[in-house]
Scaffold this motif. Sequence first.
Motif, PDB file in Angstrom:
ATOM      1  N   ASP A  70      -3.094  -9.684 -11.806  1.00  0.00           N
ATOM      2  CA  ASP A  70      -2.708  -8.294 -11.570  1.00  0.00           C
ATOM      3  C   ASP A  70      -1.572  -8.174 -10.556  1.00  0.00           C
ATOM      4  OD1 ASP A  70      -3.325  -5.387 -11.986  1.00  0.00           O
ATOM      5  OD2 ASP A  70      -3.611  -5.522  -9.809  1.00  0.00           O
ATOM      6  N   ARG A  77     -12.130  -1.876 -17.006  1.00  0.00           N
ATOM      7  CA  ARG A  77     -11.227  -2.951 -17.454  1.00  0.00           C
ATOM      8  C   ARG A  77     -11.411  -4.216 -16.618  1.00  0.00           C
ATOM      9  NH1 ARG A  77      -5.427  -3.571 -16.631  1.00  0.00           N
ATOM     10  NH2 ARG A  77      -5.429  -1.581 -15.522  1.00  0.00           N
ATOM     11  N   GLU A 113     -14.626  -5.772 -18.049  1.00  0.00           N
ATOM     12  CA  GLU A 113     -14.569  -6.262 -19.424  1.00  0.00           C
ATOM     13  C   GLU A 113     -13.546  -7.375 -19.605  1.00  0.00           C
ATOM     14  OE1 GLU A 113     -13.732  -2.731 -21.587  1.00  0.00           O
ATOM     15  OE2 GLU A 113     -15.794  -1.927 -21.440  1.00  0.00           O
ATOM     16  N   ARG A 114     -12.377  -7.255 -18.933  1.00  0.00           N
ATOM     17  CA  ARG A 114     -11.332  -8.259 -19.137  1.00  0.00           C
ATOM     18  C   ARG A 114     -11.534  -9.493 -18.272  1.00  0.00           C
ATOM     19  NH1 ARG A 114      -5.100  -6.448 -18.981  1.00  0.00           N
ATOM     20  NH2 ARG A 114      -5.883  -5.294 -20.780  1.00  0.00           N
ATOM     21  N   TYR A 115     -11.986  -9.310 -17.045  1.00  0.00           N
ATOM     22  CA  TYR A 115     -12.058 -10.435 -16.113  1.00  0.00           C
ATOM     23  C   TYR A 115     -13.486 -10.829 -15.744  1.00  0.00           C
ATOM     24  CZ  TYR A 115      -7.112  -9.369 -15.442  1.00  0.00           C
ATOM     25  OH  TYR A 115      -5.773  -9.135 -15.647  1.00  0.00           O
TER      26      TYR A 115
END
Length: 563
Positions: free
Chosen positions: A496, A537, A540-542
């Motif tokens: 990020d 997010r 769910e993503r990381y």
Amino acid sequence: MTSRASLPPEPSVALREVLAFDDGGSLRLLLAPAGRDIGVRGVAVGDEGPARPLDGCLVLVTGPPASAPEAAGPVREAARRGATGVVLRAVEGVAAAPQVVAAAEEAGVALLVRAEWADWTDTAALLRSALACVRAGRDDDRGTGWTAAGGPESLSALAAAVAEYTGGSITIEDTRLRVLAHSATGPDADALRRSTILGGRVPEWRVAELRRSGMLRTLWTSRDVIHRAADAEGPERLIIAVRSGPEVLGSIWVAGDGRPLRPDAPAALRRAAEVAAPLLVRRRLRESGAARRSELALRGLLYGDGDARTHAWSLGLSPDAACAVVVAEPLAAGRSDAGPPVAASAPDGRALDVAALQAATYRPSVRVLRDGGRLLVLLPVDAGAERGAEPGAAERGVAERGVVALARELAGPGRDTGLLAGAGPVAAGAAGVRGSCEEALLIVRVLRERVGAGSPLRAADAAAVGPSLDVARVLDAARPVWEAGRGPVHDLVRTDLAAGGELVRSLAAFLDASGDVARAAARLVVHPNTLRYRLRRARERYGVDLDDPDTRLLVTLAVRLSG
């Protein structure tokens, strides 16, 4: 026209005569295979070019120190080119490498080391002045009857000799117009001379007058005797600048003391300036050497490099005296950890200059170190420990309030200008100075972070910054653990931040708001649903779940460490 190459070589000077000139202890002879009477003709810098001959020179090797085995190479190269000896830089407490000593012995060249507190410019000036001084003592063909080495051995003796040969009263002054030596004052001496000698320097009003009239500029640019005729304000005067090459070291002033000066006074004064040059160089080197030794001791005491008790004695302080450290940095400084600070800008540099003067006049025992864009002040305090006793709570409280008062004085009243100042704790003796300095540095760092968040606080001690100080310590301790780790939180932060850091900022706002989505969204100036989407997010993503306490703690540390 005679070329430089066809000029006869300078007469050699015995190495022992050169070393005798060094009464400041900046040079040490380690090895002299050919003896101390070996001849020295000049001084050269080792990297001035491979083609230059070094016959009879002392070569300053500015590369590796004597403790490094690779310094043996320059020693051999200097010997191959005809050098008499080499001077290497010493590292305090570390012996010369055996390979270096062996190289000098095999090559038959003298091996010297330069003290760590000295520098190459002063070392070169010392050696060249020594050669000039000894040679001047051998050459007395100018009819004055006195020489640099064969006559006056001090500035006072020189002043007396110049007075005799000029028929006037003498003052020898440095470039700040401080009186270094003077001849006897006769009954007819003018008021200005008496005031100058009694005050130890030329009066301020007189300096201003000399500056306005252009006399000072004329003095520092002229290479000959300047004559001022007698007038209503004073007697006839002769002045000459004392130089070492292009550098001005000071001046000699001759005043008619109720009688006319001798006709040959200008010639005697020119000779006196030549004789004075090595004496002024010696005096300046002695002063600068003492200042550098003090600075080295203060730096070692503050940063914990070397024996603290020895450093304290070198500074003229009792190792058992209670003391504290105050650190000041410009508001715009680039960093404030224990590493070297970036240089301050011109306005901030002036603020540090003013703060240094304030600190130096706060108490006679104060010691001040200007370290780049940072000011460090060692403040001995009256807290009982100066009498050999552990300070009580009341005594320590008074001492700590005094330290904070100094920090506030250094920080100045301005909110958007001036300095940040941190007051370290009172230490019972020299052994605790490093800890006081480290805490003061950390307080400045905390203040800088708070200023970025809008705080008006510019000076503080540990009590004033509260838990933030311990948080800063925890973050410093956690940083290497974090940087060596891996996992979902590391992946999130690294990815990020590379993309701009939007998600990391959102996590930081959420954590700072104690999980209150509405408050965090308002701080980010986004809709609460936008923040909820970003948090989803992250999970769910990381795989970063903020409902897990350990994950939440690690994310908190990660966002603080990432800034």
